[in-house]
Design an enzyme around this catalytic site. Structure first.
Site, PDB file in Angstrom:
ATOM      1  N   TYR A   1      39.980  68.256  42.138  1.00  0.00           N
ATOM      2  CA  TYR A   1      40.250  68.477  43.561  1.00  0.00           C
ATOM      3  C   TYR A   1      41.039  67.290  44.116  1.00  0.00           C
ATOM      4  O   TYR A   1      41.975  67.460  44.880  1.00  0.00           O
ATOM      5  CB  TYR A   1      38.941  68.652  44.337  1.00  0.00           C
ATOM      6  CG  TYR A   1      39.187  69.086  45.767  1.00  0.00           C
ATOM      7  CD1 TYR A   1      39.229  70.444  46.096  1.00  0.00           C
ATOM      8  CD2 TYR A   1      39.417  68.156  46.781  1.00  0.00           C
ATOM      9  CE1 TYR A   1      39.506  70.861  47.379  1.00  0.00           C
ATOM     10  CE2 TYR A   1      39.680  68.562  48.077  1.00  0.00           C
ATOM     11  CZ  TYR A   1      39.721  69.913  48.378  1.00  0.00           C
ATOM     12  OH  TYR A   1      39.994  70.317  49.653  1.00  0.00           O
TER      13      TYR A   1
ATOM     14  N   PHE B   1      67.853  78.745  58.370  1.00  0.00           N
ATOM     15  CA  PHE B   1      67.291  79.674  57.395  1.00  0.00           C
ATOM     16  C   PHE B   1      66.206  80.461  58.142  1.00  0.00           C
ATOM     17  O   PHE B   1      65.612  79.951  59.097  1.00  0.00           O
ATOM     18  CB  PHE B   1      66.726  78.946  56.155  1.00  0.00           C
ATOM     19  CG  PHE B   1      66.232  79.937  55.142  1.00  0.00           C
ATOM     20  CD1 PHE B   1      67.131  80.734  54.463  1.00  0.00           C
ATOM     21  CD2 PHE B   1      64.879  80.131  54.920  1.00  0.00           C
ATOM     22  CE1 PHE B   1      66.684  81.712  53.583  1.00  0.00           C
ATOM     23  CE2 PHE B   1      64.431  81.098  54.033  1.00  0.00           C
ATOM     24  CZ  PHE B   1      65.342  81.886  53.366  1.00  0.00           C
ATOM     25  N   THR B   2      65.955  81.701  57.718  1.00  0.00           N
ATOM     26  CA  THR B   2      65.065  82.603  58.484  1.00  0.00           C
ATOM     27  C   THR B   2      63.710  81.959  58.815  1.00  0.00           C
ATOM     28  O   THR B   2      63.310  81.903  59.990  1.00  0.00           O
ATOM     29  CB  THR B   2      64.821  83.910  57.704  1.00  0.00           C
ATOM     30  OG1 THR B   2      64.426  83.571  56.367  1.00  0.00           O
ATOM     31  CG2 THR B   2      66.070  84.765  57.655  1.00  0.00           C
TER      32      THR B   2
ATOM     33  N   ASP C   1      66.953  69.737  54.018  1.00  0.00           N
ATOM     34  CA  ASP C   1      66.303  70.842  53.312  1.00  0.00           C
ATOM     35  C   ASP C   1      66.907  70.850  51.919  1.00  0.00           C
ATOM     36  O   ASP C   1      68.075  71.209  51.726  1.00  0.00           O
ATOM     37  CB  ASP C   1      66.554  72.175  54.038  1.00  0.00           C
ATOM     38  CG  ASP C   1      65.896  73.364  53.331  1.00  0.00           C
ATOM     39  OD1 ASP C   1      65.729  73.303  52.098  1.00  0.00           O
ATOM     40  OD2 ASP C   1      65.568  74.355  54.006  1.00  0.00           O
TER      41      ASP C   1
ATOM     42  N   LYS D   1      62.620  77.223  44.375  1.00  0.00           N
ATOM     43  CA  LYS D   1      64.043  77.195  44.072  1.00  0.00           C
ATOM     44  C   LYS D   1      64.388  75.953  43.247  1.00  0.00           C
ATOM     45  O   LYS D   1      64.813  76.053  42.111  1.00  0.00           O
ATOM     46  CB  LYS D   1      64.843  77.172  45.391  1.00  0.00           C
ATOM     47  CG  LYS D   1      64.851  78.499  46.120  1.00  0.00           C
ATOM     48  CD  LYS D   1      65.523  78.363  47.463  1.00  0.00           C
ATOM     49  CE  LYS D   1      66.579  79.412  47.665  1.00  0.00           C
ATOM     50  NZ  LYS D   1      66.069  80.780  47.812  1.00  0.00           N
TER      51      LYS D   1
ATOM     52  N   ARG E   1      71.467  90.245  53.983  1.00  0.00           N
ATOM     53  CA  ARG E   1      71.507  89.008  54.760  1.00  0.00           C
ATOM     54  C   ARG E   1      72.495  89.248  55.905  1.00  0.00           C
ATOM     55  O   ARG E   1      73.633  88.828  55.892  1.00  0.00           O
ATOM     56  CB  ARG E   1      71.960  87.817  53.900  1.00  0.00           C
ATOM     57  CG  ARG E   1      70.996  87.454  52.798  1.00  0.00           C
ATOM     58  CD  ARG E   1      69.803  86.602  53.170  1.00  0.00           C
ATOM     59  NE  ARG E   1      68.715  87.227  53.887  1.00  0.00           N
ATOM     60  CZ  ARG E   1      67.486  86.706  53.944  1.00  0.00           C
ATOM     61  NH1 ARG E   1      67.181  85.589  53.335  1.00  0.00           N
ATOM     62  NH2 ARG E   1      66.553  87.303  54.648  1.00  0.00           N
TER      63      ARG E   1
ATOM     64  N   PHE F   1      62.752  91.849  58.424  1.00  0.00           N
ATOM     65  CA  PHE F   1      63.423  92.262  57.191  1.00  0.00           C
ATOM     66  C   PHE F   1      62.466  92.380  56.009  1.00  0.00           C
ATOM     67  O   PHE F   1      62.719  93.113  55.066  1.00  0.00           O
ATOM     68  CB  PHE F   1      64.568  91.291  56.842  1.00  0.00           C
ATOM     69  CG  PHE F   1      64.124  89.863  56.654  1.00  0.00           C
ATOM     70  CD1 PHE F   1      64.061  89.008  57.733  1.00  0.00           C
ATOM     71  CD2 PHE F   1      63.769  89.391  55.404  1.00  0.00           C
ATOM     72  CE1 PHE F   1      63.637  87.690  57.568  1.00  0.00           C
ATOM     73  CE2 PHE F   1      63.356  88.081  55.220  1.00  0.00           C
ATOM     74  CZ  PHE F   1      63.283  87.228  56.312  1.00  0.00           C
TER      75      PHE F   1
END
Ligand code: F0G
Length: 487
Positions: free
Chosen positions: A85, A137-138, A228, A271, A394, A460
């Protein structure tokens, strides 16, 4: 074998072929269902490719998120995971990898990229703040607005042009940045956000030159610069390819330069390191402390942050592999192949080729479909029906409605065909090219879509739509006429 790079291998024929610099050692079987079954699957999915089941999908080009191929070293690292943990050795190995690749001392683990966005937004955005960025970005936009911020996209004039040869369409327009700070005052700016390989405008990179200028403005006004880094590897690769100063630099040095110019870096590991999870890193102890308690509250203890230790191990190796050009060049070189072939045939596609995927201009592909009938969504459904390949809308479906309930029309209507790293082969890519060519010849048969069920947030993902006419049936009839019994 170190340093074997795609660009070093030339074909005698002079052809520009993306060469796989890996061998396939584990495979997953694919199925391509008949066209009638694909139409039924699309109806069941409410004309939304997010709602398809992978049993009905041939090539899954929805995203690279969590779908990149892992390396043998990543998979084997999972066996040494240290279940605990608190104080797991897996975390310390990941922390060391971050220090080596991003050059930052403090790391906060989170369960995925949007969790990092939640923490960063809660920690640094106050109601009434503004956040300038190259593009949203969304999930980023949703979290920032939830915390009372307003985003401003201050991209250059070239960014939204479909056909272009500008190498860095992801750059920030420095004059627009200065004007924005002047207008709202530096104290209202939570931070400036730069997104590597800007996702929603076609995976387009920014240059170090631009980043240095942004940094200068940030320093003048004492504003934080947030990076990002979800697609940082590919952005670094494009810098090496396209920015003369870095022609001979190593990817490792380019990554360290980019990170060194940032105050805070966050990323989706789904990613950047081909695993799951995410992280936030910084060299600034005060910033770290402002976020630390939120991580414990929302994600889990400091040494796992909502991830399994196995994922953390694979993430550490994946981060180190981001410095390897054979890894990060794979997706861009396959994308470039497809983009260049489509471009040669006059099929509208975002150029120059970027990261993440091939971005087809649905507005140019289907000029007869009005934007309020969602051309990018229509193209995504049509392409699935005639190929079994799943892409992602998109465009306006990925946008929102305004206070009056009208669609906010997207700047660009794109169908993204993602190339997860080291997953698809050249013949699969040629299949995509072939089916797209057929669809372009028959594009007049494709009509629009309308919502039948529309969620208020990030519609979406879960929204259900229907075709405005019986165009899908007509498309299938033409497909059968041309292809006979072939799938
Ligand atoms: N930032 C960028 C630039 C992204 O592309 C993504 C995810 C996120 C943040 C959020 O990360 O999914 O781990 O929570 N992009 C995925 C995509 C979903 O398909 O492009 P996440």
């Amino acid at each position: 074998m170190e340093n074997l790079q795609n660009s070093q291998v030339k074909f005698y024929s002079g052809e520009n072929v993306p060469l796989e610099l890996h061998k396939v050692r584990m495979v997953q079987k694919l199925f391509l269902k008949p066209v009638d079954e694909r139409l039924e699957a699309m109806k069941t999915a409410g004309f939304n490719t997010f709602q398809l089941s992978t049993k009905d999908v041939f090539l899954d080009m929805l995203t690279d998120s969590g779908t990149n191929a892992m390396s043998d070293n990543q998979v084997s690292s999972m066996l040494q995971a240290d279940d605990a943990y608190a104080g797991s050795q897996s975390f310390y190995r990941m922390e060391a990898a971050i220090q080596e690749v991003f050059g930052t001392k403090y790391v906060l683990p989170v369960h995925q990229g949007r969790a990092a966005e939640n923490i960063v937004s809660q920690a640094f955005i106050k109601k009434g703040d503004v956040i300038p960025m190259n593009y949203h970005f969304t999930t980023t936009k949703a979290h920032m607005e939830l915390n009372g911020g307003t985003i401003f996209e201050i991209f250059t004039d070239e960014a939204l042009k479909i056909k272009s040869n500008v190498p860095f369409k992801g750059n920030i327009d420095i004059n627009k940045l200065k004007d924005l700070i002047k207008k709202y005052g530096a104290e209202k700016v939570s931070f400036i956000r730069l997104e590597a390989s800007t996702n929603l405008i076609g995976g387009q990179p920014f240059s170090i030159e631009n980043m240095r200028e942004v940094r200068k403005v940030a320093d003048e006004h004492k504003i934080m610069l947030v990076l990002d880094a979800s697609l940082i590897g590919e952005n670094a690769y494009f810098i090496k390819q396209r920015e003369p100063e870095f022609k001979n630099a190593s990817i490792k040095d380019i990554l360290l330069t980019m990170c060194g110019l940032s105050d805070l870096i966050y990323f989706s590991s789904r990613k950047v390191s081909s695993t799951r999870g995410g992280g936030i890193c910084t060299n600034n102890k005060d910033l770290f402390l402002k976020m630390r308690d939120l991580v414990v509250l929302y994600e889990g203890f400091m040494t796992y942050g909502g991830m399994s230790v196995r994922e953390i191990e694979a993430m550490a190796v994946g981060l180190l592999e981001t410095t390897d050009e054979t890894v990060i060049s794979q997706s861009p070189s396959f994308i470039a192949y497809l983009v260049n072939e489509l471009d040669k045939m006059g099929i509208p596609v975002v150029t120059p080729a970027g990261a993440l995927g091939c971005h087809i201009d649905a507005g140019g592909f289907l000029p007869h479909v009005p934007q309020k009938e969602y051309p990018a969504g229509a193209l995504a459904t049509a392409f699935y029906i005639i190929s079994g390949c799943r892409g992602m809308e998109r465009g306006t479906i990925s946008s929102v409605r305004d206070a009056e309930g009208n669609d906010v029309l997207a700047d660009v209507e794109l169908l993204r065909l993602a190339f997860p790293r080291r997953v698809f082969t050249l013949s699969q890519t040629k299949f995509v090219l072939d089916r797209l060519t057929w669809l372009y010849k028959n594009r007049d048969l494709v009509g629009g879509l309308k919502f039948v069920e529309e969620p208020a947030v990030l519609r979406f993902f879960m929204g259900r739509l229907d075709a405005t006419t019986d165009w899908p049936q007509k498309l299938v009839a033409k497909f059968k006429q041309d292809f006979g019994n072939s799938l």
